[in-house]
Design a protein around this motif. Structure first.
Motif, PDB file in Angstrom:
ATOM      1  N   LEU A 150     -30.183   6.635  90.412  1.00 31.76           N
ATOM      2  CA  LEU A 150     -29.239   7.400  89.593  1.00 31.76           C
ATOM      3  C   LEU A 150     -28.887   6.564  88.353  1.00 31.76           C
ATOM      4  CD1 LEU A 150     -27.349   9.790  89.081  1.00 31.76           C
ATOM      5  CD2 LEU A 150     -25.624   8.612  90.484  1.00 31.76           C
ATOM      6  N   LEU A 206     -26.647   5.980  85.025  1.00 36.20           N
ATOM      7  CA  LEU A 206     -25.352   6.304  84.438  1.00 36.20           C
ATOM      8  C   LEU A 206     -25.250   5.692  83.046  1.00 36.20           C
ATOM      9  CD1 LEU A 206     -22.994   5.465  87.446  1.00 36.20           C
ATOM     10  CD2 LEU A 206     -23.885   7.718  86.825  1.00 36.20           C
ATOM     11  N   ASN A 207     -24.609   6.420  82.139  1.00 37.10           N
ATOM     12  CA  ASN A 207     -24.339   5.792  80.850  1.00 37.10           C
ATOM     13  C   ASN A 207     -23.136   4.865  80.992  1.00 37.10           C
ATOM     14  OD1 ASN A 207     -21.872   7.277  80.369  1.00 37.10           O
ATOM     15  ND2 ASN A 207     -23.150   9.050  79.818  1.00 37.10           N
ATOM     16  N   ASP A 267     -19.746   6.567  81.778  1.00 37.44           N
ATOM     17  CA  ASP A 267     -19.599   7.009  83.166  1.00 37.44           C
ATOM     18  C   ASP A 267     -19.329   5.837  84.088  1.00 37.44           C
ATOM     19  OD1 ASP A 267     -19.883   9.720  82.749  1.00 37.44           O
ATOM     20  OD2 ASP A 267     -22.073   9.674  82.949  1.00 37.44           O
ATOM     21  N   SER A 298     -17.711  11.989  88.839  1.00 36.62           N
ATOM     22  CA  SER A 298     -18.567  12.509  89.904  1.00 36.62           C
ATOM     23  C   SER A 298     -19.886  12.960  89.309  1.00 36.62           C
ATOM     24  CB  SER A 298     -17.889  13.670  90.640  1.00 36.62           C
ATOM     25  OG  SER A 298     -17.704  14.785  89.773  1.00 36.62           O
ATOM     26  N   LYS A 299     -20.917  12.970  90.157  1.00 35.76           N
ATOM     27  CA  LYS A 299     -22.254  13.385  89.734  1.00 35.76           C
ATOM     28  C   LYS A 299     -22.873  14.247  90.823  1.00 35.76           C
ATOM     29  CE  LYS A 299     -22.886  11.349  85.724  1.00 35.76           C
ATOM     30  NZ  LYS A 299     -23.256  12.094  84.491  1.00 35.76           N
ATOM     31  N   GLU A 300     -23.672  15.205  90.402  1.00 46.45           N
ATOM     32  CA  GLU A 300     -24.402  16.052  91.346  1.00 46.45           C
ATOM     33  C   GLU A 300     -25.806  15.491  91.529  1.00 46.45           C
ATOM     34  OE1 GLU A 300     -25.512  20.295  90.488  1.00 46.45           O
ATOM     35  OE2 GLU A 300     -23.881  20.674  91.941  1.00 46.45           O
ATOM     36  N   VAL A 301     -26.215  15.334  92.791  1.00 45.79           N
ATOM     37  CA  VAL A 301     -27.507  14.719  93.110  1.00 45.79           C
ATOM     38  C   VAL A 301     -28.316  15.675  93.986  1.00 45.79           C
ATOM     39  CG1 VAL A 301     -28.634  12.811  94.320  1.00 45.79           C
ATOM     40  CG2 VAL A 301     -26.598  12.374  92.941  1.00 45.79           C
ATOM     41  N   LYS A 342     -28.228  20.217  96.986  1.00 44.12           N
ATOM     42  CA  LYS A 342     -27.427  19.396  96.079  1.00 44.12           C
ATOM     43  C   LYS A 342     -26.172  18.886  96.775  1.00 44.12           C
ATOM     44  CE  LYS A 342     -28.897  21.906  91.906  1.00 44.12           C
ATOM     45  NZ  LYS A 342     -29.609  20.783  91.275  1.00 44.12           N
ATOM     46  N   ARG A 390     -22.459  16.480  95.764  1.00 41.69           N
ATOM     47  CA  ARG A 390     -21.684  15.849  94.690  1.00 41.69           C
ATOM     48  C   ARG A 390     -21.113  14.541  95.214  1.00 41.69           C
ATOM     49  NH1 ARG A 390     -19.917  16.850  89.755  1.00 41.69           N
ATOM     50  NH2 ARG A 390     -20.990  18.876  89.762  1.00 41.69           N
ATOM     51  N   LYS A 441     -18.957  10.787  94.417  1.00 39.02           N
ATOM     52  CA  LYS A 441     -17.904  10.187  93.593  1.00 39.02           C
ATOM     53  C   LYS A 441     -18.396   8.869  92.998  1.00 39.02           C
ATOM     54  CE  LYS A 441     -13.145   8.482  93.790  1.00 39.02           C
ATOM     55  NZ  LYS A 441     -11.972   8.210  94.666  1.00 39.02           N
ATOM     56  N   ILE A 442     -18.154   8.687  91.720  1.00 39.81           N
ATOM     57  CA  ILE A 442     -18.489   7.436  91.028  1.00 39.81           C
ATOM     58  C   ILE A 442     -17.178   6.709  90.751  1.00 39.81           C
ATOM     59  CG2 ILE A 442     -19.602   6.374  89.041  1.00 39.81           C
ATOM     60  CD1 ILE A 442     -21.530   7.918  90.817  1.00 39.81           C
TER      61      ILE A 442
END
Length: 373
Positions: free
Chosen positions: A270, A272-273, A276, A282-285, A291, A293, A295-296
């Protein structure tokens, strides 16, 4: 609970191929139906010995059995894990284990005496490509197979060479006296029958090529290189009492564009910029089961691994699912605008931007070591 295959044959795990074959031959003679007419227990022991030999004599199956036991073949729809539908299956598959010089049992070819054996057709082999999604959920594949089948209208008659016994007897003079041995009939290959009437278009054995759609139920959790067996979907053999061969299905795993498999675990990178990674969110993977979601956390570091327990592939032996491992990679921009460059120039000496690794933070090499241990 199923009995251990090594215990059935009376050997240990260090036994080589020769010892395994010798042990099976001994058990097969002991429990052969000709020696134990009407004895159901002996018949069951005979089948168990054949089942054990089928697995332990195959290096791939033996390796899987040594690792997982009987669970290696459970849930596979009858594919490649031992077990026979009837006595004739055993005779057709292992009928030559004694060699042609073994008397008394008709070369191990007959059931209930008589020496005649049922000829089994040759096996066919195909490859089936599966995606990770197929492997995660199990799948039913329909494939078209061209196989040899007996032509409509073909008929057979008793072989004139062996008079239907399937065996020819030979008497030899030796230093021990006259010895009688038997071997499969060279004219009918042991079936006891030859062609009587052959329809137009059939080959010398009374066969024609036909295309058939075969449905293959593939269990979840298979891996590249595993071979499954569909009984009775190989080529037919000549003779009224013959049985068809099997269809051997080799699994070929299609490489996923983003996901990497490691046993039952799935790895995903994954990216991330910096924003982020600093601010979190949060991101969807995409996983093999849809899928999710995640937490980052704020200030997440590149190299951190997020583990989604049980979101990997199912185990073929039924021991649950592997994990889905998300590898965090913080993406550093290669080109900046004037304003962005000015911002980062100001931040270079800011206390929050100075690296402060904690004692609990693992190095890259520690993470790699942990991942493969």
């Amino acid at each position: 609970m199923k009995k251990d295959y090594y215990e059935i044959l009376g050997i240990d795990k260090s036994a080589d191929a020769s010892a395994i074959k010798k042990a099976y031959r001994k058990k097969a003679i002991e429990f052969h139906p000709d020696k134990n007419p009407g004895d159901k227990e002996a018949e069951e022991n005979f089948k168990l010995a054949a089942e054990a030999y089928e697995v332990l004599s195959d290096p791939d199956k033996k390796a899987r059995y040594d690792q997982y036991g009987h669970a290696a073949f459970e849930g596979a729809g009858g594919f490649g894990g031992g077990g026979f539908n009837n006595m004739e299956d055993i005779f057709s598959q292992f009928g030559d284990i004694f060699g042609s010089g073994f008397g008394g049992f008709g070369g191990f070819g007959g059931f209930g005496g008589g020496g005649q054996r049922r000829v089994k057709g040759s096996n066919l082999r195909i490859k089936v490509k599966l995606t990770l999604e197929d492997i995660a959920n199990g799948v039913e594949k329909k494939v078209k197979v061209k196989r040899k089948v007996q032509a409509d209208g073909v008929s057979y008659k008793t072989c004139g060479t062996c008079n239907g016994s399937g065996q020819v007897m030979r008497v030899q003079n030796t230093i021990l006296g006259r010895m009688q041995t038997s071997s499969p009939c060279p004219t009918c290959q042991g079936s006891g029958q030859t062609i009587d009437k052959k329809p137009q278009g059939a080959d010398a054995d009374g066969m024609v090529t036909a295309e058939e759609t075969v449905s293959i139920k593939i269990p979840a959790g298979v891996s590249d290189g595993i071979q499954l067996k569909v009984s009775g979907k190989g080529n037919d053999a000549p003779g009224a009492n013959s049985i068809p061969g099997d269809l051997i299905v080799a699994i070929e795993e299609v490489e996923h564009e983003f996901l990497k498999r490691e046993g039952e675990n799935i790895h995903y990178d994954l990216y991330l910029n910096i924003a982020d990674a600093v601010l979190g969110g949060s991101k969807e993977v995409d996983t093999v089961n849809g899928k999710v979601r995640i937490k980052i956390e704020e200030g997440i570091q590149s190299g951190k691994i997020l583990r989604l327990k049980g979101k990997g592939l199912p185990s073929l032996n039924g021991y649950g699912n592997g994990d889905f491992l998300i590898h965090i990679n913080v993406w550093t921009p290669k080109k900046l605008t004037k304003e962005q460059r000015e911002f980062f120039e100001k931040m270079k000496e800011d206390e929050n931007f100075v690296p402060h690794p904690q004692k609990g933070d693992k190095s890259f090499f520690e993470k790699v070591k942990e991942m493969f241990s």
